[in-house]
Every structure is written in C-alpha cells, then in structure tokens.
Design a protein around this motif. Sequence first.
Motif, mmCIF file in Angstrom:
data_model
loop_
_atom_site.group_PDB
_atom_site.id
_atom_site.type_symbol
_atom_site.label_atom_id
_atom_site.label_comp_id
_atom_site.label_asym_id
_atom_site.label_seq_id
_atom_site.Cartn_x
_atom_site.Cartn_y
_atom_site.Cartn_z
ATOM 1 N N THR A 209 3.234 15.486 -43.859
ATOM 2 C CA THR A 209 3.806 14.255 -43.335
ATOM 3 C C THR A 209 3.592 13.144 -44.352
ATOM 4 O OG1 THR A 209 3.191 14.953 -41.111
ATOM 5 C CG2 THR A 209 3.727 12.634 -41.399
ATOM 6 N N ILE A 210 4.534 12.231 -44.414
ATOM 7 C CA ILE A 210 4.390 11.075 -45.302
ATOM 8 C C ILE A 210 4.344 9.817 -44.449
ATOM 9 C CG2 ILE A 210 5.515 9.691 -47.082
ATOM 10 C CD1 ILE A 210 6.557 12.285 -48.261
ATOM 11 N N ARG A 211 3.379 8.958 -44.746
ATOM 12 C CA ARG A 211 3.249 7.673 -44.065
ATOM 13 C C ARG A 211 3.296 6.576 -45.107
ATOM 14 N NH1 ARG A 211 -0.777 8.683 -39.427
ATOM 15 N NH2 ARG A 211 0.529 10.032 -38.170
ATOM 16 N N ILE A 212 3.874 5.469 -44.721
ATOM 17 C CA ILE A 212 3.909 4.275 -45.569
ATOM 18 C C ILE A 212 3.075 3.207 -44.869
ATOM 19 C CG2 ILE A 212 5.367 2.509 -46.629
ATOM 20 C CD1 ILE A 212 5.965 5.261 -47.748
ATOM 21 N N ILE A 213 2.098 2.655 -45.601
ATOM 22 C CA ILE A 213 1.283 1.579 -45.034
ATOM 23 C C ILE A 213 1.345 0.373 -45.964
ATOM 24 C CG2 ILE A 213 -0.268 3.131 -43.784
ATOM 25 C CD1 ILE A 213 -2.339 2.665 -45.990
ATOM 26 N N GLN B 55 2.245 4.979 -50.229
ATOM 27 C CA GLN B 55 2.829 6.173 -49.624
ATOM 28 C C GLN B 55 1.716 7.216 -49.558
ATOM 29 O OE1 GLN B 55 6.711 7.710 -50.903
ATOM 30 N NE2 GLN B 55 5.650 9.631 -51.332
ATOM 31 N N THR C 32 0.495 10.941 -48.353
ATOM 32 C CA THR C 32 0.918 12.282 -47.951
ATOM 33 C C THR C 32 -0.227 12.913 -47.176
ATOM 34 O OG1 THR C 32 2.287 12.491 -49.918
ATOM 35 C CG2 THR C 32 1.737 14.531 -48.776
ATOM 36 N N LEU C 33 0.075 13.350 -45.969
ATOM 37 C CA LEU C 33 -0.924 13.983 -45.102
ATOM 38 C C LEU C 33 -0.686 15.489 -45.070
ATOM 39 C CD1 LEU C 33 -0.649 11.458 -42.142
ATOM 40 C CD2 LEU C 33 -2.331 11.446 -43.978
ATOM 41 N N GLY D 227 -3.471 16.550 -40.893
ATOM 42 C CA GLY D 227 -3.454 15.106 -40.776
ATOM 43 C C GLY D 227 -4.389 14.382 -41.732
ATOM 44 N N ALA E 188 -5.395 12.915 -45.473
ATOM 45 C CA ALA E 188 -4.702 12.398 -46.656
ATOM 46 C C ALA E 188 -4.963 13.324 -47.836
ATOM 47 C CB ALA E 188 -5.167 10.990 -46.973
ATOM 48 N N SER F 102 -1.921 9.891 -52.490
ATOM 49 C CA SER F 102 -1.395 8.551 -52.242
ATOM 50 C C SER F 102 -0.732 8.041 -53.502
ATOM 51 C CB SER F 102 -2.495 7.600 -51.779
ATOM 52 O OG SER F 102 -3.435 7.417 -52.802
#
Length: 93
Positions: free
Chosen positions: A2-6, A34, A36-37, A41, A43, A46
């Motif tokens: 999964t990719i998350r943007i914070i 960005q 990547t998990l 879940g 990390a 990044s």
Amino acid sequence: MTIRIIAAAAGYYVIWPQPGNMRGFGRSPVVAWQITLDDEGLASWSEPVAEGVICAEPYAILCPDGTVQESDSGVFHDKIEDWVRALPRKITA
C-alpha cells in the motif's frame, strides 16, 4: 503493498547536484512523503514528494536543522557545505 501520502513538515528540501556544475545544487521544498507499506502495514520505504521535480538519483534531503541526509547511502552531513564538497566524488564515482 500500500502507498500512503502524508503531509511534510515545513523546512525540508530535496536537493540535487546541478548538471555540469560540480559545486552547485538545486532545491525544492518537500510537500509530502510517499510511504510504501508492506502487507503487514509496516513502512518499508519512504520518498519525498517535492514541488516541480521528479526525484532522480542522486538526491539528498536538507533538514530544518541544516543537516543533509543522502538518499542512496544513508550518510549524514552536518552542513550543506559538507554535502556540496562531497559531490564531485558522488557524481564521478
């Protein structure tokens, strides 16, 4: 995966050597990270998201306290001047 943007805190910059100028560098503010998990879940990677640039190697992160972290090696420099002095080695290596 999964990719998350914070959102990024203010004061972080992506910096990179200017082509053809062994002592110069460009910079752009980091606006987000960005992350990547892995499947659990956690990390695993990044990367900075910066205004107007695609982060190609080599690049580094200029932190608000003036230190520089190289992206490809995890090497830290106490000042940006130290990173700039190390550039000819990195570009020609």
